[in-house]
Design an enzyme around this catalytic site. Structure first.
Site, PDB file in Angstrom:
ATOM      1  CB  CYS A  97      -0.898  -0.013   1.235  1.00 34.97           C
ATOM      2  SG  CYS A  97      -2.051   1.382   1.357  1.00 34.97           S
ATOM      3  CE1 TYR A 139      -8.879   4.214   2.316  1.00 32.68           C
ATOM      4  CE2 TYR A 139      -6.550   4.677   2.666  1.00 32.68           C
ATOM      5  CZ  TYR A 139      -7.608   4.400   1.816  1.00 32.68           C
ATOM      6  OH  TYR A 139      -7.394   4.334   0.461  1.00 32.68           O
ATOM      7  CG  HIS A 170      -6.803   1.121   3.312  1.00 33.03           C
ATOM      8  ND1 HIS A 170      -7.668   1.075   2.254  1.00 33.03           N
ATOM      9  CD2 HIS A 170      -5.577   1.367   2.779  1.00 33.03           C
ATOM     10  CE1 HIS A 170      -7.005   1.276   1.121  1.00 33.03           C
ATOM     11  NE2 HIS A 170      -5.729   1.456   1.431  1.00 33.03           N
TER      12      HIS A 170
END
Length: 425
Positions: A164, A244, A194
């Site tokens: 990520c 997030y 996230h």
């Protein structure tokens, strides 16, 4: 060295190619195989990739094919960046949860579950074909939801690491604020994909001085503005949450904003159309500036660094063999099962990714991480075995849902909007 990109027709791909061109000394690619079922997009992206590498004087050949098996044959690493259902499915994921008063987002909440249900079976089929064609290849997963997809891959015994760009984005942001080279900063980045916090920002390695308190004292307002969270919250946390976490810490505020704004997918789809028109220009041989608005900042640097470390490189200012990745827990967070997938710094080598020790977490972190891990376990079960009851149970377990009547309504909508992608439905 051959690399294959599944989803090579993505408008993201020139970002990746730019990294190959700039970082060729640590990742000497000789062939880049792009594969995608969307042949028209694939040829546009492939043409731009060839021009970009030629401009950089890079000798790698770019091949394009709709034949997955041919693309992954003899590849040293296979990068997954696919989106099952395209932007149309993403727009639905961002829309129908709002009808129930929930966050509409492609990786978090009910929309994230829908994406997992569509994606996991497809990725596992691809991974099995990679294993049959080329069992020694590494799979680098950038396909969301990364944590769930990577867990599915690892549970099936695939040589996979999830990636990520949140951590590298924060590293670069902090480095700019501190006016130091990014490679000098090690993040105490802990959590799930996230769902992470920066618990420390260390200068010159994992054992270095923690400069996070000073960073928050001097630049807290700027960091909070980027996250769209109140600055006092960051000081109370003593940490920097990923953006997030705003879906959890400001859920109702986010839902109200989403209801008053067009879906992000609609904006991205319009941007993609414009990008593809640019890619069709035979004079274009550089990454367009518009691509920066597409998302995925520093994706290329992270992907190149990870591939280089897995394939025996990893030198040259990209963090060496230490990188934040999604990897099997195996005791790293002792309150989670070993087969959970966590997002933490790891030592990466051709043997794989080995998590480094992380700072102790307090109940504010462990409670939410545990709850979301339980949801991810149920989400993966639903993706693998199907069934309305499994979908309902996963939604009921999610901390952003948690009410049976709400989970029932969301289940109905999820199935109604995704039947074409769910064989069991």
């Amino acid at each position: 060295m051959k690399l294959a990109v599944v989803g090579g027709g993505s408008t993201y791909t020139p970002e990746l190619v730019d990294g190959f061109a700039r970082l060729r000394e640590i990742l000497p690619v000789t062939e880049l195989a792009l594969t995608d079922p969307a042949g028209d997009r694939l040829e546009l992206v492939g043409g731009l990739a060839r021009r970009m590498l030629a401009r950089a004087g890079h000798p790698a050949a770019v091949t394009t094919t709709g034949d997955l098996d041919a693309a992954v044959a003899d590849a040293d690493a296979v990068l997954l960046q696919l989106r099952v259902g395209g932007q149309a499915a993403r727009e639905r994921d961002e829309t129908w949860p709002l009808e129930c008063g929930c966050v509409g987002q492609e990786t978090t909440g009910a929309g994230g579950l829908a994406k997992a249900l569509r994606t996991v079976p497809v990725v596992l089929d691809i991974a099995e074909r990679v294993r049959r064609a080329n069992p020694g290849a590494w799979i680098i997963d950038f396909t969301n939801p990364v944590g769930i997809v990577t867990r599915a891959l690892l549970n099936e015994g695939h040589r996979a690491v999830g990636l990520c760009n949140v951590a590298i984005g924060l590293q670069r942001k902090f480095a700019a604020l501190l006016e130091v080279e990014p490679g000098r900063l090690h993040l105490d980045h802990v959590g799930l994909n996230h769902l992470t916090w920066e618990l420390g920002v260390r200068l010159d390695g994992p054992g270095g001085r923690d400069v996070l308190p000073g960073l928050l004292a001097r630049h807290g307002a700027a960091i909070a503005a980027d996250l769209r969270l109140p600055e006092p919250l960051l000081h109370r946390l003593g940490a920097v949450p990923s953006y997030y976490l705003r879906y959890f810490y400001a859920h109702d505020e986010v839902v109200a904003e989403m209801r008053d704004s067009p879906p992000r997918a609609a904006e991205v789809a319009a941007m993609e159309r414009e990008l593809l028109e640019m890619y069709a220009d035979p004079a274009l041989d550089t990454r367009p500036e518009l691509l920066a608005g597409r998302g995925g900042a520093y994706y290329s640097e992270a992907a190149v660094a990870l591939a280089a470390a897995l394939l025996g490189g990893g030198r040259g200012g990209t963090g060496g063999g230490t990188q934040v990745v999604n990897v099997r827990n195996d005791g790293t967070l002792p309150f989670l099962p070993d087969d959970a997938v966590v997002e933490v710094p790891a030592a990466v080598s051709p043997a794989g990714a080995k998590p480094l020790p992380v700072p102790p977490l307090n109940p504010l972190h462990t409670g939410l991480i545990s709850a979301v891990t339980a949801y991810e376990h149920l989400a993966l079960d639903a993706a693998l075995r199907g069934g309305r009851d499994r979908v309902f149970t996963a939604l009921l377990a999610h901390p952003l849902i948690g009410q049976y009547a709400l989970a029932e309504k969301l289940t109905d909508r999820l199935l109604a909007h995704n039947r074409e992608h769910l064989a069991w439905a």
